[in-house]
Design a protein around this motif. Structure first.
Motif, PDB file in Angstrom:
ATOM      1  N   PHE A 190       0.829  -1.206   0.000  1.00  0.00           N
ATOM      2  CA  PHE A 190       0.000   0.000   0.000  1.00  0.00           C
ATOM      3  C   PHE A 190       0.863   1.254   0.000  1.00  0.00           C
ATOM      4  O   PHE A 190       0.555   2.232  -0.667  1.00  0.00           O
ATOM      5  CB  PHE A 190      -0.932  -0.005   1.215  1.00  0.00           C
ATOM      6  N   TYR A 191       1.970   1.233   0.738  1.00  0.00           N
ATOM      7  CA  TYR A 191       2.855   2.392   0.808  1.00  0.00           C
ATOM      8  C   TYR A 191       3.450   2.705  -0.562  1.00  0.00           C
ATOM      9  O   TYR A 191       3.536   3.858  -0.955  1.00  0.00           O
ATOM     10  CB  TYR A 191       3.965   2.148   1.829  1.00  0.00           C
ATOM     11  N   GLU A 192       3.851   1.686  -1.296  1.00  0.00           N
ATOM     12  CA  GLU A 192       4.446   1.916  -2.611  1.00  0.00           C
ATOM     13  C   GLU A 192       3.415   2.441  -3.601  1.00  0.00           C
ATOM     14  O   GLU A 192       3.718   3.290  -4.434  1.00  0.00           O
ATOM     15  CB  GLU A 192       5.080   0.631  -3.125  1.00  0.00           C
ATOM     16  N   LYS A 193       2.181   1.950  -3.515  1.00  0.00           N
ATOM     17  CA  LYS A 193       1.121   2.466  -4.386  1.00  0.00           C
ATOM     18  C   LYS A 193       0.836   3.926  -4.070  1.00  0.00           C
ATOM     19  O   LYS A 193       0.692   4.750  -4.966  1.00  0.00           O
ATOM     20  CB  LYS A 193      -0.155   1.649  -4.212  1.00  0.00           C
ATOM     21  N   ASP A 194       0.741   4.226  -2.773  1.00  0.00           N
ATOM     22  CA  ASP A 194       0.478   5.592  -2.352  1.00  0.00           C
ATOM     23  C   ASP A 194       1.614   6.517  -2.775  1.00  0.00           C
ATOM     24  O   ASP A 194       1.389   7.646  -3.189  1.00  0.00           O
ATOM     25  CB  ASP A 194       0.288   5.631  -0.838  1.00  0.00           C
ATOM     26  N   GLN A 195       2.829   6.021  -2.687  1.00  0.00           N
ATOM     27  CA  GLN A 195       3.985   6.815  -3.068  1.00  0.00           C
ATOM     28  C   GLN A 195       3.970   7.115  -4.566  1.00  0.00           C
ATOM     29  O   GLN A 195       4.346   8.206  -4.984  1.00  0.00           O
ATOM     30  CB  GLN A 195       5.259   6.074  -2.683  1.00  0.00           C
ATOM     31  N   ARG A 196       3.521   6.178  -5.379  1.00  0.00           N
ATOM     32  CA  ARG A 196       3.445   6.414  -6.822  1.00  0.00           C
ATOM     33  C   ARG A 196       2.416   7.481  -7.157  1.00  0.00           C
ATOM     34  O   ARG A 196       2.606   8.271  -8.080  1.00  0.00           O
ATOM     35  CB  ARG A 196       3.114   5.114  -7.542  1.00  0.00           C
ATOM     36  N   ILE A 197       1.320   7.521  -6.415  1.00  0.00           N
ATOM     37  CA  ILE A 197       0.293   8.540  -6.656  1.00  0.00           C
ATOM     38  C   ILE A 197       0.829   9.923  -6.303  1.00  0.00           C
ATOM     39  O   ILE A 197       0.652  10.884  -7.056  1.00  0.00           O
ATOM     40  CB  ILE A 197      -0.985   8.214  -5.861  1.00  0.00           C
ATOM     41  N   VAL A 198       1.517  10.024  -5.171  1.00  0.00           N
ATOM     42  CA  VAL A 198       2.088  11.312  -4.760  1.00  0.00           C
ATOM     43  C   VAL A 198       3.177  11.749  -5.737  1.00  0.00           C
ATOM     44  O   VAL A 198       3.277  12.928  -6.088  1.00  0.00           O
ATOM     45  CB  VAL A 198       2.631  11.220  -3.319  1.00  0.00           C
ATOM     46  N   PHE A 199       3.988  10.811  -6.199  1.00  0.00           N
ATOM     47  CA  PHE A 199       5.021  11.130  -7.183  1.00  0.00           C
ATOM     48  C   PHE A 199       4.386  11.639  -8.477  1.00  0.00           C
ATOM     49  O   PHE A 199       4.855  12.613  -9.072  1.00  0.00           O
ATOM     50  CB  PHE A 199       5.882   9.899  -7.463  1.00  0.00           C
ATOM     51  N   GLY A 200       3.309  10.996  -8.918  1.00  0.00           N
ATOM     52  CA  GLY A 200       2.615  11.449 -10.125  1.00  0.00           C
ATOM     53  C   GLY A 200       2.049  12.846  -9.965  1.00  0.00           C
ATOM     54  O   GLY A 200       2.111  13.666 -10.884  1.00  0.00           O
ATOM     55  N   ALA A 201       1.513  13.143  -8.779  1.00  0.00           N
ATOM     56  CA  ALA A 201       0.990  14.490  -8.528  1.00  0.00           C
ATOM     57  C   ALA A 201       2.114  15.518  -8.538  1.00  0.00           C
ATOM     58  O   ALA A 201       1.946  16.628  -9.057  1.00  0.00           O
ATOM     59  CB  ALA A 201       0.256  14.524  -7.194  1.00  0.00           C
ATOM     60  N   GLY A 202       3.267  15.158  -7.998  1.00  0.00           N
ATOM     61  CA  GLY A 202       4.405  16.078  -7.997  1.00  0.00           C
ATOM     62  C   GLY A 202       4.913  16.368  -9.393  1.00  0.00           C
ATOM     63  O   GLY A 202       5.229  17.515  -9.733  1.00  0.00           O
ATOM     64  N   VAL A 203       4.980  15.334 -10.211  1.00  0.00           N
ATOM     65  CA  VAL A 203       5.418  15.528 -11.601  1.00  0.00           C
ATOM     66  C   VAL A 203       4.410  16.389 -12.357  1.00  0.00           C
ATOM     67  O   VAL A 203       4.787  17.280 -13.127  1.00  0.00           O
ATOM     68  CB  VAL A 203       5.627  14.164 -12.295  1.00  0.00           C
ATOM     69  N   GLY A 204       3.126  16.144 -12.129  1.00  0.00           N
ATOM     70  CA  GLY A 204       2.098  16.959 -12.772  1.00  0.00           C
ATOM     71  C   GLY A 204       2.181  18.415 -12.347  1.00  0.00           C
ATOM     72  O   GLY A 204       2.017  19.326 -13.165  1.00  0.00           O
TER      73      GLY A 204
END
Length: 79
Positions: free
Chosen positions: A5-19
């Motif tokens: 779950f932590y890795e999935k959540d981290q990917r979402i936050v990373f995607g938001a940061g890139v956006g």
């Protein structure tokens, strides 16, 4: 490959940061050119700078929300 779950959540936050970064950089260029075009002859740089300060945060946050939504759906459909 199963992600925690932590890795999935981290990917979402990373995607938001890139956006957010893409929206900030692209919005800065676009709104500077638009603001300088619509300003008076002696005030072009100031008009472009003011347009950046007013419009780029809204543009960047919109891109961040879009990227976070895409990342969330991508994770939901992949797993």
């Amino acid at each position: 490959m199963v992600l925690s779950f932590y890795e999935k959540d981290q990917r979402i936050v990373f995607g938001a940061g890139v956006g957010f970064q893409l929206g900030a950089v692209g919005g800065s260029v676009f709104h500077f050119l638009k603001g300088s075009y619509r300003s008076l002859k002696g005030e072009r740089f100031t008009g472009g700078e003011q347009a950046i300060r007013l419009n780029v945060p809204r543009n960047a946050s919109g891109f961040a929300a879009l990227a976070a939504t895409v990342s969330a759906f991508e994770n939901a459909f992949a797993y």
